[in-house]
Design a protein around this motif. Structure first.
Motif, mmCIF file in Angstrom:
data_model
loop_
_atom_site.group_PDB
_atom_site.id
_atom_site.type_symbol
_atom_site.label_atom_id
_atom_site.label_comp_id
_atom_site.label_asym_id
_atom_site.label_seq_id
_atom_site.Cartn_x
_atom_site.Cartn_y
_atom_site.Cartn_z
ATOM 1 N N THR A 126 -13.661 -4.153 -7.033
ATOM 2 C CA THR A 126 -12.629 -3.413 -7.754
ATOM 3 C C THR A 126 -12.191 -2.202 -6.934
ATOM 4 O OG1 THR A 126 -13.596 -4.081 -9.853
ATOM 5 C CG2 THR A 126 -12.104 -2.198 -9.905
ATOM 6 N N VAL A 127 -10.896 -1.944 -6.926
ATOM 7 C CA VAL A 127 -10.336 -0.809 -6.201
ATOM 8 C C VAL A 127 -9.755 0.176 -7.211
ATOM 9 C CG1 VAL A 127 -8.587 -0.078 -4.536
ATOM 10 C CG2 VAL A 127 -9.777 -2.244 -4.211
ATOM 11 N N VAL A 128 -10.198 1.425 -7.133
ATOM 12 C CA VAL A 128 -9.611 2.487 -7.942
ATOM 13 C C VAL A 128 -8.439 3.033 -7.136
ATOM 14 C CG1 VAL A 128 -9.994 4.715 -9.059
ATOM 15 C CG2 VAL A 128 -11.849 3.025 -8.958
ATOM 16 N N LYS A 129 -7.228 2.885 -7.686
ATOM 17 C CA LYS A 129 -6.034 3.230 -6.927
ATOM 18 C C LYS A 129 -5.525 4.627 -7.255
ATOM 19 C CE LYS A 129 -4.006 -0.625 -8.241
ATOM 20 N NZ LYS A 129 -3.001 -1.679 -8.393
ATOM 21 N N PRO A 130 -5.274 5.424 -6.215
ATOM 22 C CA PRO A 130 -4.660 6.734 -6.437
ATOM 23 C C PRO A 130 -3.199 6.581 -6.867
ATOM 24 C CG PRO A 130 -5.034 6.334 -4.092
ATOM 25 C CD PRO A 130 -5.606 5.169 -4.819
ATOM 26 N N THR A 131 -2.639 7.630 -7.441
ATOM 27 C CA THR A 131 -1.267 7.570 -7.966
ATOM 28 C C THR A 131 -0.212 7.392 -6.875
ATOM 29 O OG1 THR A 131 -1.104 9.987 -7.911
ATOM 30 C CG2 THR A 131 -1.828 8.978 -9.982
ATOM 31 N N TRP A 132 -0.531 7.732 -5.628
ATOM 32 C CA TRP A 132 0.452 7.621 -4.555
ATOM 33 C C TRP A 132 0.571 6.205 -3.987
ATOM 34 C CZ3 TRP A 132 -2.778 6.508 -0.531
ATOM 35 C CH2 TRP A 132 -4.050 7.098 -0.540
ATOM 36 N N LEU A 133 -0.237 5.269 -4.482
ATOM 37 C CA LEU A 133 -0.107 3.874 -4.055
ATOM 38 C C LEU A 133 0.982 3.179 -4.858
ATOM 39 C CD1 LEU A 133 -3.691 2.394 -3.545
ATOM 40 C CD2 LEU A 133 -2.081 3.224 -1.832
ATOM 41 N N ALA A 134 1.709 2.293 -4.183
ATOM 42 C CA ALA A 134 2.720 1.461 -4.842
ATOM 43 C C ALA A 134 2.194 0.019 -4.862
ATOM 44 C CB ALA A 134 4.051 1.587 -4.107
ATOM 45 N N GLU A 135 3.077 -0.934 -4.668
ATOM 46 C CA GLU A 135 2.687 -2.338 -4.791
ATOM 47 C C GLU A 135 1.723 -2.794 -3.692
ATOM 48 O OE1 GLU A 135 5.646 -5.475 -3.285
ATOM 49 O OE2 GLU A 135 6.925 -3.723 -3.611
ATOM 50 N N GLU A 136 0.881 -3.749 -4.049
ATOM 51 C CA GLU A 136 -0.050 -4.328 -3.081
ATOM 52 C C GLU A 136 0.692 -5.320 -2.200
ATOM 53 O OE1 GLU A 136 -4.343 -6.626 -2.732
ATOM 54 O OE2 GLU A 136 -3.602 -6.066 -4.724
ATOM 55 N N VAL A 137 0.422 -5.268 -0.887
ATOM 56 C CA VAL A 137 1.058 -6.183 0.067
ATOM 57 C C VAL A 137 0.011 -6.930 0.907
ATOM 58 C CG1 VAL A 137 3.259 -4.939 0.141
ATOM 59 C CG2 VAL A 137 1.426 -4.295 1.725
ATOM 60 N N THR A 138 -1.230 -6.978 0.418
ATOM 61 C CA THR A 138 -2.284 -7.725 1.097
ATOM 62 C C THR A 138 -1.811 -9.163 1.291
ATOM 63 O OG1 THR A 138 -3.985 -6.386 0.024
ATOM 64 C CG2 THR A 138 -4.694 -8.501 0.934
ATOM 65 N N GLY A 139 -1.952 -9.681 2.494
ATOM 66 C CA GLY A 139 -1.571 -11.060 2.761
ATOM 67 C C GLY A 139 -0.100 -11.256 3.089
ATOM 68 N N ASP A 140 0.734 -10.228 2.915
ATOM 69 C CA ASP A 140 2.153 -10.327 3.276
ATOM 70 C C ASP A 140 2.261 -10.052 4.770
ATOM 71 O OD1 ASP A 140 4.897 -9.976 3.738
ATOM 72 O OD2 ASP A 140 5.229 -9.032 1.789
ATOM 73 N N VAL A 141 2.472 -11.100 5.548
ATOM 74 C CA VAL A 141 2.412 -10.984 7.007
ATOM 75 C C VAL A 141 3.445 -10.030 7.577
ATOM 76 C CG1 VAL A 141 1.356 -13.253 7.325
ATOM 77 C CG2 VAL A 141 3.839 -13.045 7.381
ATOM 78 N N ARG A 142 4.521 -9.741 6.860
ATOM 79 C CA ARG A 142 5.529 -8.799 7.368
ATOM 80 C C ARG A 142 4.924 -7.434 7.649
ATOM 81 N NH1 ARG A 142 9.795 -8.289 2.912
ATOM 82 N NH2 ARG A 142 7.860 -8.176 1.736
ATOM 83 N N TYR A 143 3.839 -7.084 6.924
ATOM 84 C CA TYR A 143 3.230 -5.757 7.056
ATOM 85 C C TYR A 143 2.085 -5.725 8.054
ATOM 86 C CZ TYR A 143 6.046 -4.546 3.044
ATOM 87 O OH TYR A 143 7.105 -4.322 2.206
ATOM 88 N N TYR A 144 1.768 -6.850 8.696
ATOM 89 C CA TYR A 144 0.757 -6.847 9.764
ATOM 90 C C TYR A 144 1.350 -6.089 10.949
ATOM 91 C CZ TYR A 144 -1.739 -10.746 7.426
ATOM 92 O OH TYR A 144 -2.422 -11.538 6.554
#
Length: 158
Positions: A126-144
């Motif tokens: 489980t990840v506790v997310k800070p308020t400054w995080l937006a959408e998750e992009v894990t696995g989206d190769v465009r962001y590699y």
């Protein structure tokens, strides 16, 4: 050698900067950017680093990683023979809850992009997310980073 498990998120504002306990400029290039084996040369502050990464899991959250510090002058020489495109960014380290987030603010052809990664012990953690995080992009190769080198953020259709 190790298995790297991490999740990646877009960052919606720069409030993380006030929480950062360290920041480092990073310049990196790729000797090989094929997904099966990326070979990265990095200058992180005054340190040279060579990294080899394997192909990611189906979720994109984990993959093989080997990393070794190399002399700075060798890293500079290797950068000269890398594939076209260089990644230039500042990495901010931010502790939040039980994790340390690595927040990368990009420059040059990737200006305007800021992403945060958090390393985990398992893909189910489980990840506790800070308020400054937006959408998750894990696995989206465009962001590699290896893809940002080829198709920079400023050239995306938004």
């Amino acid at each position: 050698m190790s298995l790297e498990i991490e999740r990646k998120y877009l960052v919606k504002d720069d409030s993380y900067k006030a929480l950062a306990y360290k920041q480092t400029r990073i310049i990196q290039g790729y000797l090989s950017s094929v997904p099966e084996r990326t070979v990265r040369v990095r200058i992180k502050g005054e340190t040279g680093i060579l990294t080899i990464k394997g192909i990611g899991s189906a979720s994109g959250a984990s993959r093989f990683e080997w990393e070794q510090e190399i002399p700075l002058e060798e890293a500079k020489s290797l950068l000269e023979i890398c594939e076209p495109g260089v990644i230039d960014k500042t990495r901010y380290l931010v502790k939040f809850a039980e994790h340390t987030y690595e927040v990368d603010e990009f420059y040059g052809d990737n200006d305007g992009l800021t992403v945060a990664e958090v390393e985990l012990d398992s893909e189910q953690q489980t990840v506790v997310k800070p308020t400054w995080l937006a959408e998750e992009v894990t696995g989206d190769v465009r962001y590699y980073n290896s893809m940002l080198m080829k198709t920079p953020f400023t050239r995306w259709d938004k």
